[in-house]
Design an enzyme around this catalytic site. Structure first.
Site, PDB file in Angstrom:
ATOM      1  N   LYS A   1      51.174   8.972  66.276  1.00 52.35           N
ATOM      2  CA  LYS A   1      52.133   9.446  65.263  1.00 52.35           C
ATOM      3  C   LYS A   1      52.537  10.877  65.587  1.00 52.35           C
ATOM      4  O   LYS A   1      53.686  11.271  65.408  1.00 52.35           O
ATOM      5  CB  LYS A   1      51.514   9.366  63.859  1.00 52.35           C
ATOM      6  CG  LYS A   1      51.155   7.963  63.413  1.00 52.35           C
ATOM      7  CD  LYS A   1      52.362   7.125  63.041  1.00 52.35           C
ATOM      8  CE  LYS A   1      51.970   5.669  62.860  1.00 52.35           C
ATOM      9  NZ  LYS A   1      53.091   4.790  62.520  1.00 52.35           N
TER      10      LYS A   1
ATOM     11  N   TYR B   1      46.104  38.797  68.860  1.00 48.48           N
ATOM     12  CA  TYR B   1      44.749  38.750  68.313  1.00 48.48           C
ATOM     13  C   TYR B   1      44.410  40.151  67.816  1.00 48.48           C
ATOM     14  O   TYR B   1      45.301  40.888  67.406  1.00 48.48           O
ATOM     15  CB  TYR B   1      43.820  38.207  69.426  1.00 48.48           C
ATOM     16  CG  TYR B   1      42.535  37.658  68.885  1.00 48.48           C
ATOM     17  CD1 TYR B   1      42.519  36.780  67.803  1.00 48.48           C
ATOM     18  CD2 TYR B   1      41.324  38.026  69.445  1.00 48.48           C
ATOM     19  CE1 TYR B   1      41.333  36.296  67.288  1.00 48.48           C
ATOM     20  CE2 TYR B   1      40.126  37.531  68.951  1.00 48.48           C
ATOM     21  CZ  TYR B   1      40.139  36.667  67.862  1.00 48.48           C
ATOM     22  OH  TYR B   1      38.965  36.189  67.365  1.00 48.48           O
TER      23      TYR B   1
HETATM   24  O1  OAA Z   1      52.080   2.214  63.960  1.00 48.33           O
HETATM   25  C1  OAA Z   1      52.994   1.362  63.805  1.00 48.33           C
HETATM   26  O2  OAA Z   1      53.541   0.747  64.735  1.00 48.33           O
HETATM   27  C2  OAA Z   1      53.512   1.138  62.415  1.00 48.33           C
HETATM   28  C3  OAA Z   1      52.472   1.420  61.426  1.00 48.33           C
HETATM   29  O3  OAA Z   1      52.389   2.489  60.851  1.00 48.33           O
HETATM   30  C4  OAA Z   1      51.433   0.392  61.190  1.00 48.33           C
HETATM   31  O4  OAA Z   1      51.548  -0.736  61.660  1.00 48.33           O
HETATM   32  O5  OAA Z   1      50.450   0.728  60.499  1.00 48.33           O
HETATM   33 MG    MG Z   2      50.503   2.819  59.922  1.00 47.84          MG
END
Ligand code: OAA
Ligand code: MG
Length: 423
Positions: free
Chosen positions: A94, A39
């Protein structure tokens, strides 16, 4: 879902701390000396360097291994438009997959926008901070305009996962399934239930891989998309065929392939019964497929069946694509993820399913054996060879097609996520 499973899923997300992702430190921060580097005053030095040359952001910050997972929540899985905040568990999910399978850091961003243009402007204005942008669960047709505009405005890869991730995995699985069924893509009669983002991208990629447009019958809520319809947007209109067929019942007669990218339980056993020998059914609506795999198998013993789910064989899900495709794209600093890179991913994925299954995979699925065939047409997400094969194929294609700003990485192929920084 049973009450038990529902509660288990809620508990998994809630306990011991809410959510599935956290941020970690990559540098020592124990002493005053460390803090004066991390920092003020030390942090000013990389700021100056980046101001001199923006490429230095890759050297002094996490940008090069950081992907934004962006949604407006307008098409969450097969659940529909539940709004931005309700999409957050999927977007965090994700992020989990990016990190677990490809060592990529991500931040989920759920955008509340009044219009498509406002969404585009919001994402474009924060684009520079990431190595790449993964668009997720945005409904059609808006998703097409959003992706096209962002690709134009951003110099980093912008990838709509539900379109291209799903298409890549579907194409790989289908090429293998057709081979097992003794058929070819060029001759297969394909019925696609759904005409949203994933459906349109899948059918486009299948045509690039050798399917014939006249053998593809796409259906939306109003039935078969045919040239006599006046209610089609430009994206659906590309798939309008000259045909007397009007309903799923009509189109499915004698079909070789059913691809479901629509909603739960929309494909009936009586319809499966009318398909050709060795029918291929990819029922990819998440979480509930167009036809349950148990029902499909009870209806036809010759069915080759895939779903989007982790709890049944042949998981045709974009998890097999986006983590590894971004890994390859980031590592050569690709400015885009183009068709050549997508097709390279299709073939890498398809070919990997034909190699002997490793003990790691057998153990993860509690199986004694698994071989290329009806019950195994596509690799499983836990196969660590995905990280070895797909980024390498994607990176190579990026270099060959001229979108890579860096050469093919000297530390490739990757043996594990620990090797991603090449140390
Ligand atoms: O999330 C999942 O299993 C696959 C996907 O992107 C969706 O179904 O929109
Ligand atoms: Mg999706």
């Amino acid at each position: 879902m049973s009450d038990d499973k529902r509660q288990a899923a809620l508990d998994y997300h809630a306990k011991p701390i809410p959510g599935k992702l956290s941020v970690e430190l990559t540098k020592p921060t124990e002493t005053a000396k460390h803090l004066s580097l991390a920092y003020s005053p030390g942090v000013a030095e990389p700021c100056r360097e980046i101001a001199l040359d923006p490429e230095n952001a890759y050297l002094y910050t996490g940008k090069g291994n950081l992907v934004a997972v962006v949604s407006d929540g307008s098409a969450i899985l097969g659940l529909g438009n539940l709004g931005p905040l309700a999409s957050k568990p999927v977007m965090e999910g994700k992020g989990v997959l990016f990190k677990r399978f490809a060592g990529i850091n991500s931040v989920d961003i759920e955008v509340e926008a009044d219009s498509t243009q406002a969404f585009i402007d919001t994402v474009a204005s924060i684009a520079n901070t990431w190595g790449g942008i993964n668009l997720e669960d945005i409904k059609a047709p808006e998703c097409f305009e959003i992706e096209a505009a962002l690709k134009q405005r951003c110099s980093i890869p912008v990838f709509h996962d539900d379109q291209h991730g799903t298409a890549i995995v579907t194409a790989a699985g289908l090429l293998n399934a057709l081979d097992i069924a003794g058929k070819t893509l060029a001759h297969a009669r394909i019925v696609c239930l759904g005409a949203g983002s994933a459906a349109i991208a899948c059918m486009k990629l299948l045509i690039e891989c050798g399917a014939r447009a006249e053998n593809i019958f796409m259906l939306d809520r109003n039935g078969v998309i045919h040239s006599g319809r006046s209610d089609l947007n430009q994206y659906k209109a590309q798939f309008a065929t000259e045909t007397p067929l009007r309903t799923l019942d009509d189109a499915i007669e004698g079909a070789d392939v059913f691809v479901g990218l629509s909603g739960p339980n929309l494909f009936k056993p009586e319809q499966l019964a009318k398909m050709a020998a060795n029918p291929i059914v990819f029922a990819c609506s998440n979480p509930d497929p167009e036809i349950h795999p148990d029902v499909a198998r009870a209806t036809r013993s010759d069915v080759i069946m895939g779903t989007g789910r982790s709890d049944y064989p042949n998981q045709v899900n974009n998890v097999l694509g986006f983590p590894f495709i971004f890994r390859g794209a980031l590592d050569v600093r690709a400015t885009a993820i183009n068709e050549k890179m997508k097709i390279a991913a299709v073939h890498a994925l398809k070919d990997l399913a034909r190699e002997p299954v490793t003990k790691e995979v057998l153990d993860a699925y509690e199986l004694d054996s698994l071989e290329f065939g009806r019950g195994y047409i596509i690799p499983t997400p836990v196969d660590s060879r995905l990280l070895e094969k797909i980024p390498a194929a994607v990176a190579q294609a990026a270099v060959e097609s001229g979108v890579a700003k860096k050469p093919y990485p000297a530390h490739y192929p990757l043996k594990s996520v620990k090797a991603i920084y090449g140390q």
